[in-house]
Write an enzyme that holds these catalytic residues in place. Structure first.
Site, PDB file in Angstrom:
ATOM      1  N   LYS A 174       0.849  -1.180   0.000  1.00  0.00           N
ATOM      2  CA  LYS A 174       0.000   0.000   0.000  1.00  0.00           C
ATOM      3  C   LYS A 174       0.891   1.240   0.000  1.00  0.00           C
ATOM      4  CE  LYS A 174      -3.535  -2.519   2.384  1.00  0.00           C
ATOM      5  NZ  LYS A 174      -4.210  -2.816   3.604  1.00  0.00           N
ATOM      6  N   ASP A 186      14.611  -5.471 -12.610  1.00  0.00           N
ATOM      7  CA  ASP A 186      13.198  -5.118 -12.821  1.00  0.00           C
ATOM      8  C   ASP A 186      13.052  -3.700 -13.372  1.00  0.00           C
ATOM      9  OD1 ASP A 186      10.481  -5.735 -12.815  1.00  0.00           O
ATOM     10  OD2 ASP A 186      10.174  -5.021 -10.771  1.00  0.00           O
TER      11      ASP A 186
END
Length: 152
Positions: free
Chosen positions: A2, A115
């Site tokens: 979150k 990534d």
């Protein structure tokens, strides 16, 4: 994970983004620890900065400097917002970040990010590129920085 934004007073008021580990998602404690270790070791104008972190009991939070423009991903398909000059400037910033994490002579290790994508490139209020998302990264000793890594 979150994400929230806010302000922190550490002598002066700064804008921050906080990421809280959600234990139900794939992102776990090892990745959280990797990201903290990487960001605590890396200091470069084109790498996102960690402000603080919390790793107590079930609470795992990383606090970063807030990058006002969000990620590059949201601008790539919009031909109006980013000029070609800005796009080139962003590319050069990320190239500097990658060069720093791979080849910095002051570091005793190299980082393989693993990534890099447009959602991991954050943009400051002045459109400066900041590489983020180090949770999947690995460290290599400088003696092995030119060895390929293959995961099966």
């Amino acid at each position: 994970m979150k994400i929230s934004s806010g302000k922190v007073d550490s002598g002066n008021l700064i804008d921050i983004a906080a990421r809280r580990l959600d234990h139900e998602l794939w992102y776990g404690i090892p990745e959280f620890q990797t990201e903290i270790m990487m960001l605590a070791s890396l200091k470069h104008q084109n790498v996102v900065s960690i402000v603080k972190f919390c790793h107590e009991d079930e609470e795992n939070i990383i606090i970063y400097n807030y990058e006002a423009k969000g990620s590059l991903e949201q601008y790539l398909s919009d031909p109006v917002t980013l000029t070609w000059t800005q796009r080139l400037h962003i590319c050069l910033g990320i190239a500097r970040a990658l060069s720093y994490i791979h080849y910095d002579k002051q570091c005793s290790f190299s980082v393989i990010h693993r990534d890099v994508k447009s959602s991991m490139i954050l943009l400051s209020d002045k459109w400066e590129a900041k590489l983020s998302g180090f949770e999947l990264s690995t460290m290599q000793p400088t003696a092995k920085r030119h060895i390929s890594v293959k995961h099966i």
